[in-house]
Design a protein around this motif. Structure first.
Motif, PDB file in Angstrom:
ATOM      1  N   LEU A  30      13.092 -26.724  -6.623  1.00 59.18           N
ATOM      2  CA  LEU A  30      13.155 -25.538  -6.059  1.00 59.18           C
ATOM      3  C   LEU A  30      12.975 -24.420  -6.973  1.00 59.18           C
ATOM      4  O   LEU A  30      13.720 -24.354  -8.099  1.00 59.18           O
ATOM      5  N   VAL A  31      11.878 -23.695  -6.934  1.00 54.92           N
ATOM      6  CA  VAL A  31      11.720 -22.581  -7.952  1.00 54.92           C
ATOM      7  C   VAL A  31      11.532 -21.246  -7.323  1.00 54.92           C
ATOM      8  O   VAL A  31      11.315 -21.107  -6.132  1.00 54.92           O
ATOM      9  N   ILE A  97      16.223 -36.613  -5.405  1.00 44.60           N
ATOM     10  CA  ILE A  97      16.926 -35.553  -5.853  1.00 44.60           C
ATOM     11  C   ILE A  97      16.552 -34.329  -5.268  1.00 44.60           C
ATOM     12  O   ILE A  97      15.087 -34.121  -5.008  1.00 44.60           O
ATOM     13  N   VAL A  98      17.356 -33.344  -5.012  1.00 39.40           N
ATOM     14  CA  VAL A  98      16.856 -31.852  -4.792  1.00 39.40           C
ATOM     15  C   VAL A  98      17.306 -31.061  -6.138  1.00 39.40           C
ATOM     16  O   VAL A  98      18.574 -30.900  -6.088  1.00 39.40           O
ATOM     17  N   LEU A  99      16.573 -30.689  -6.902  1.00 34.67           N
ATOM     18  CA  LEU A  99      16.890 -29.601  -7.856  1.00 34.67           C
ATOM     19  C   LEU A  99      16.659 -28.381  -7.934  1.00 34.67           C
ATOM     20  O   LEU A  99      15.516 -27.911  -7.609  1.00 34.67           O
ATOM     21  N   ALA A 100      17.630 -27.472  -7.946  1.00 36.89           N
ATOM     22  CA  ALA A 100      17.200 -25.935  -7.999  1.00 36.89           C
ATOM     23  C   ALA A 100      17.333 -25.686  -9.212  1.00 36.89           C
ATOM     24  O   ALA A 100      17.981 -25.929 -10.158  1.00 36.89           O
ATOM     25  N   THR A 101      16.155 -25.027 -10.008  1.00 37.53           N
ATOM     26  CA  THR A 101      15.911 -24.537 -11.305  1.00 37.53           C
ATOM     27  C   THR A 101      16.354 -23.217 -11.619  1.00 37.53           C
ATOM     28  O   THR A 101      16.762 -22.519 -10.326  1.00 37.53           O
ATOM     29  N   GLY A 102      16.803 -22.646 -12.541  1.00 35.50           N
ATOM     30  CA  GLY A 102      16.963 -21.181 -12.875  1.00 35.50           C
ATOM     31  C   GLY A 102      15.879 -20.522 -12.634  1.00 35.50           C
ATOM     32  O   GLY A 102      14.600 -20.912 -12.908  1.00 35.50           O
ATOM     33  N   GLY A 103      15.684 -19.279 -12.431  1.00 38.67           N
ATOM     34  CA  GLY A 103      14.762 -18.329 -12.151  1.00 38.67           C
ATOM     35  C   GLY A 103      13.636 -18.285 -13.524  1.00 38.67           C
ATOM     36  O   GLY A 103      12.527 -18.013 -12.937  1.00 38.67           O
ATOM     37  N   TYR A 123       8.170 -23.083  -4.008  1.00 39.82           N
ATOM     38  CA  TYR A 123       8.411 -22.041  -4.455  1.00 39.82           C
ATOM     39  C   TYR A 123       9.073 -21.261  -3.126  1.00 39.82           C
ATOM     40  O   TYR A 123       8.112 -20.647  -2.268  1.00 39.82           O
ATOM     41  N   LEU A 124      10.262 -20.672  -3.284  1.00 42.15           N
ATOM     42  CA  LEU A 124      10.930 -19.866  -2.512  1.00 42.15           C
ATOM     43  C   LEU A 124      10.549 -18.315  -2.635  1.00 42.15           C
ATOM     44  O   LEU A 124      11.198 -17.937  -3.769  1.00 42.15           O
ATOM     45  N   ARG A 125       9.884 -17.685  -2.053  1.00 42.81           N
ATOM     46  CA  ARG A 125       9.452 -16.458  -2.414  1.00 42.81           C
ATOM     47  C   ARG A 125      10.099 -15.605  -1.431  1.00 42.81           C
ATOM     48  O   ARG A 125      10.343 -15.759  -0.534  1.00 42.81           O
ATOM     49  N   LEU A 163       3.329 -17.781 -12.709  1.00 36.19           N
ATOM     50  CA  LEU A 163       3.956 -18.977 -13.014  1.00 36.19           C
ATOM     51  C   LEU A 163       4.483 -19.772 -11.669  1.00 36.19           C
ATOM     52  O   LEU A 163       4.244 -20.999 -11.635  1.00 36.19           O
ATOM     53  N   TYR A 164       5.126 -19.144 -10.859  1.00 34.54           N
ATOM     54  CA  TYR A 164       5.790 -19.822  -9.602  1.00 34.54           C
ATOM     55  C   TYR A 164       4.674 -20.278  -9.191  1.00 34.54           C
ATOM     56  O   TYR A 164       4.668 -21.553  -8.354  1.00 34.54           O
ATOM     57  N   LYS A 165       3.466 -19.810  -8.867  1.00 38.89           N
ATOM     58  CA  LYS A 165       2.339 -20.062  -7.998  1.00 38.89           C
ATOM     59  C   LYS A 165       1.693 -21.257  -8.483  1.00 38.89           C
ATOM     60  O   LYS A 165       1.122 -22.261  -8.157  1.00 38.89           O
ATOM     61  N   GLU A 166       1.556 -21.199 -10.085  1.00 36.63           N
ATOM     62  CA  GLU A 166       0.843 -22.122 -10.855  1.00 36.63           C
ATOM     63  C   GLU A 166       1.593 -23.688 -10.587  1.00 36.63           C
ATOM     64  O   GLU A 166       0.831 -24.684 -10.504  1.00 36.63           O
ATOM     65  N   VAL A 167       2.673 -23.575 -10.485  1.00 35.21           N
ATOM     66  CA  VAL A 167       3.582 -25.030 -10.536  1.00 35.21           C
ATOM     67  C   VAL A 167       3.731 -25.360  -8.929  1.00 35.21           C
ATOM     68  O   VAL A 167       4.043 -26.633  -8.712  1.00 35.21           O
TER      69      VAL A 167
END
Length: 197
Positions: A30-31, A97-103, A123-125, A163-167
Motif C-alpha cells: 500500500l502506497v 503479506i500486506v505491507l503499508a509503506t511510509g508516504g 495506491y490509496l489516493r 511516483l505513486y502512479k508509476e509504481v
C-alpha cells in the motif's frame, strides 16, 4: 458506492468470519501520502485476506527502539530514508503479506523497483484537502512540523503523485469513504488482478 464482496460490520470485520484469500501469494504493498489510510486499511485488508500485516514505519521503530520523528531528528531525512530502503528490501521479499509503506518510501528509485517487481502495489489516493483534514492534529509527522502544514501537504502530493502512479498496479480513491467500504471495494479488484508469477 456499492461494491460486491464480503459484508463488513462497523468495526471493519466481516459479518461472516470466512476469509477471502487472493488467488496469488505475492505481497500487497500500500502506497500513498500520510493520512491516505495505508495502516488502517491495511490492517483490515490483511484480516479479511488472512495475511500478515506489516507497517514499515512501525517495523522500523521496533527495530530502532525509537519513534520515526526521533530518527528524523537525529539522522535527518537522509538517514531515515537509508534505513527505510534497507528494511523495504527485506520486507518486500516476504510472500503473503500486506505491507503499508511510509508516504515517502517511493522517493528512492530502488524502492520503486522493489515495489514494482515484487508485488501488487495499491495506491490509496486522496485529495490534499482530505489528507490535511485527516492529519492536521497529528504531532508525529516530522514533515508537517512547519508554519504552514496545509501548503506542505499540497507540495508533497504534487511531488510524489507521479511516483505513486508509476509504481501502482491499482489506484483507489479513498475520498471520505469509511474503512470498511474501502476494503469491500478493494477486495474484488484485487481478486481480479492478474499477477506475474
Amino acid at each position: 458506492m456499492d461494491c460486491s464482496g464480503p459484508e463488513l460490520n462497523d468495526a471493519g470485520g466481516p459479518e461472516d468470519p470466512a476469509v477471502t484469500p487472493l488467488p496469488y501469494d505475492q505481497p500487497l504493498f500500500l502506497v500513498g501520502m500520510m493520512g491516505a489510510g495505508k495502516t488502517t486499511i491495511g490492517r483490515s485488508l490483511a484480516r479479511i485476506l488472512n495475511r500478515e500485516f506489516v507497517d514499515l514505519d512501525h517495523e522500523l521503530e521496533a527495530r530502532c527502539g525509537v519513534r520515526v520523528s526521533l530518527i528524523f531528528d537525529i539522522e535527518g531525512e537522509e538517514g531515515f530514508r537509508k534505513r527505510e530502503t534497507t528494511l523495504l528490501d527485506e520486507c518486500s521479499r516476504r510472500r503473503g503479506i500486506v505491507l503499508a509503506t511510509g508516504g515517502g518510501a517511493i522517493l528512492a528509485p530502488e524502492n520503486r523497483r522493489y515495489l514494482k517487481e515484487r508485488g501488487v502495489v495499491v495506491y490509496l489516493r486522496a485529495s490534499a484537502d482530505e489528507l490535511f483534514r485527516r492529519v492536521a492534529r497529528d504531532r508525529n509527522r516530522p514533515l508537517l512540523q512547519t508554519a504552514d502544514p496545509k501548503s506542505r501537504i499540497h507540495a508533497l502530493l504534487a511531488e510524489r503523485e507521479p511516483l505513486y502512479k508509476e509504481v501502482a498496479s491499482l489506484t483507489f480513491d479513498t475520498g471520505s469513504m469509511a474503512v470498511a467500504q474501502v476494503v469491500r471495494c478493494l477486495i474484488p479488484l484485487l481478486q481480479r488482478h492478474e499477477v506475474n508469477s
